[in-house]
Write an enzyme that holds these catalytic residues in place. Structure first.
Site, mmCIF file in Angstrom:
data_model
loop_
_atom_site.group_PDB
_atom_site.id
_atom_site.type_symbol
_atom_site.label_atom_id
_atom_site.label_comp_id
_atom_site.label_asym_id
_atom_site.label_seq_id
_atom_site.Cartn_x
_atom_site.Cartn_y
_atom_site.Cartn_z
ATOM 1 N N GLN A 22 0.843 -1.192 0.000
ATOM 2 C CA GLN A 22 0.000 0.000 0.000
ATOM 3 C C GLN A 22 0.875 1.238 0.000
ATOM 4 O O GLN A 22 1.942 1.257 0.618
ATOM 5 C CB GLN A 22 -0.926 0.009 1.228
ATOM 6 C CG GLN A 22 -1.968 -1.104 1.218
ATOM 7 C CD GLN A 22 -2.814 -1.124 2.481
ATOM 8 O OE1 GLN A 22 -2.301 -1.328 3.567
ATOM 9 N NE2 GLN A 22 -4.109 -0.903 2.329
ATOM 10 N N GLY A 23 0.424 2.267 -0.716
ATOM 11 C CA GLY A 23 1.194 3.500 -0.802
ATOM 12 C C GLY A 23 0.298 4.708 -0.861
ATOM 13 O O GLY A 23 -0.919 4.620 -0.629
ATOM 14 N N GLN A 59 -0.707 6.418 -3.415
ATOM 15 C CA GLN A 59 -1.682 6.452 -4.500
ATOM 16 C C GLN A 59 -2.748 5.380 -4.383
ATOM 17 O O GLN A 59 -3.833 5.524 -4.937
ATOM 18 C CB GLN A 59 -0.970 6.288 -5.842
ATOM 19 C CG GLN A 59 -0.108 7.462 -6.231
ATOM 20 C CD GLN A 59 0.455 7.299 -7.614
ATOM 21 O OE1 GLN A 59 -0.122 6.634 -8.472
ATOM 22 N NE2 GLN A 59 1.598 7.889 -7.859
ATOM 23 N N GLY A 60 -2.445 4.286 -3.695
ATOM 24 C CA GLY A 60 -3.437 3.218 -3.608
ATOM 25 C C GLY A 60 -2.851 1.916 -3.105
ATOM 26 O O GLY A 60 -1.820 1.901 -2.437
ATOM 27 N N ASP A 84 10.299 10.319 -9.148
ATOM 28 C CA ASP A 84 10.196 9.683 -7.827
ATOM 29 C C ASP A 84 11.056 8.419 -7.783
ATOM 30 O O ASP A 84 10.611 7.368 -7.326
ATOM 31 C CB ASP A 84 8.741 9.359 -7.498
ATOM 32 C CG ASP A 84 8.520 9.135 -6.006
ATOM 33 O OD1 ASP A 84 9.393 9.532 -5.204
ATOM 34 O OD2 ASP A 84 7.492 8.545 -5.628
#
Length: 451
Positions: A129-130, A132-133, A247
């Protein structure tokens, strides 16, 4: 700017007529039909109405049921079409029909396929999980194992997700994670990637428990660095429209079953027209990897990826985190880049290197990579090499061993000539709201006081 192409995509319009009937599954509608039919039959019997009229009542009930089912299907189709258009489906279809090469190999999945593949997006299938989603492990009907990235239900993240879809669908490189397809008919878009089984480079660097079962050798570190540099050089120089990742970090570098590196997570990436010069913007990226020049000026360049990659090189050399956790040493407010520069200037490189890589057989390669890393993290972007130059230099290091020693006197790299700097337009993901912050180390202190 890249996102100008999304401005004309129609947003999902909430149809007020959908409020007249509750959203029900066909099974629930069937039981509702049986209930209505039973009530009608009992009522007619009590009223003494003849049997032929019962048949008429049953027919009317069935007709009503059929109408409700058709209405629901129409509403669901309209809802999915709205999601599809909002999530950039029309733009993607246009690209799929017009493009050649890697993009035509991508496909558009339907939601039922991916729900079945992930067992209804079961929590047990979560890979990570991060911001963005969430990424789920899925098994397609043909037996292929995939990674399915599901965006958060957040309108502000939608552009990043569509941006990732558009960019990765046009990239074809062995060291960039492969996009297999997407699903755009759901409330949030879903991206389907090849499954990369050995996790992230960050985990491999930081997990000392794997040292015995899988030694993190210098040759593996150099191989991974060379592969990532090649992928970034391809993004910068090998595409018709260059892509800046924005990134790059060890958690966005995945390792497959053969420990081949794969660059991932293009949500922050940016395509830039070759004739673009520069534009000022606010900062986006991950703290500890952000180019300090970009941080100060808010002008992103191709050298910003070079700086971030330089930090990844430092992780491979030292096995330390870009920003130390509290309690991990006296220099908690100094990032890895600052501490590494100090060690180079004070001729004390061995004090910061990972002891596992200090070996007489690879000493020359380690020194060469350390010098390259120092050039990559130079605070003046003009003195940094391009990713193409970095890639070539790493390939050369792999093929030759120098006669250098770790105690050699290191000089700060200098720029022999002015290099062209390409600057581009971006949009904000996060920023530190202090005009008095002049360095990343200062910013870290600000963050500690504000979190």
């Amino acid at each position: 700017m890249l996102f100008d192409q999304f401005n004309n995509i129609p947003m999902l319009v909430k149809d007020k007529t959908l409020l007249y009937f509750p959203i029900m599954s066909p099974l629930k509608l069937f039981f509702l039909l049986l209930l209505i039919l039973a009530v009608v039959i009992v009522t007619l019997c009590l009223l003494g109405i003849r049997t032929p009229n019962l048949a008429v009542a049953a027919g009317v009930t069935i007709a009503v049921f059929t109408g409700l089912v058709l209405l629901q299907k129409r509403r669901n189709k309209k809802k999915k079409q709205g999601h599809f258009e909002r999530n950039g489906g029309l733009l993607l279809e246009k690209q799929l029909s017009a493009a050649d090469g890697a993009i035509e190999k991508s496909r558009i999945f339907i939601s039922r396929e991916l729900e079945a593949a992930t067992d209804g997006f079961n929590e047990s299938r979560i890979l990570g999980q991060g911001g963005q989603g969430t990424v789920y492990k899925g098994i397609l009907a043909d037996g292929r194992i995939v990674a399915i990235k599901k965006s958060k239900v957040d309108e502000s993240l939608l552009e990043q997700f569509i941006n990732e879809l558009v960019i990765v669908s046009q990239v074809n490189h062995r060291n960039v994670v492969k996009l297999l397809g997407c699903c755009l008919e759901t409330e949030v878009p879903l991206l389907v990637y090849e499954y990369i089984p050995n996790g992230t480079l960050f985990n491999l660097i930081q997990n000392d428990n794997e040292a015995e079962s899988f030694p993190f050798t210098w040759s593996l570190r150099l191989k991974v660095a060379t592969e990532v540099a090649g992928a970034l050089a391809y993004l910068h120089s090998g595409l018709t429209i260059p892509v800046f990742h924005r990134d790059i970090k060890s958690t966005n570098i995945l390792l497959d079953e053969k420990y081949i590196a794969k660059v991932s997570d293009f949500g922050a990436s940016l395509s830039i027209a070759i004739d673009k010069t520069h534009m000022t913007t606010r900062v986006q990226g991950t703290f500890g990897y952000i180019d300090p020049e970009y941080f100060r000026s808010s002008q992103i360049t191709d050298k910003s990826d070079v700086y971030s990659f330089g930090v990844v090189l430092l992780e491979l050399l030292t096995r330390q985190k870009p920003i130390p956790s509290r309690g991990e040493g006296e220099d908690v407010y100094l990032g890895l880049a600052q501490r590494f520069q100090t060690s180079m200037e004070e001729n004390s490189l061995p004090t910061i290197l990972d002891p596992q890589i200090i070996d007489q057989t690879n000493e020359g390669e380690v020194i060469a990579v350390a010098k390259l890393a120092q050039r990559c993290i130079d605070w003046d972007g003009r003195r940094r090499p391009t990713m193409k130059e970095v890639s070539i230099e790493l390939e050369n290091i792999k093929m030759s061993r120098g006669g250098l020693t770790i105690q050699e006197n290191y000089q700060s790299p200098s720029c022999t000539g002015e290099e062209a700097v390409v600057m581009i337009d971006v949009y904000d993901a996060w920023t530190i709201g202090s005009e008095n912050v002049k360095s990343t180390s200062d910013a870290y202190a600000v963050l500690n006081n504000t979190i």
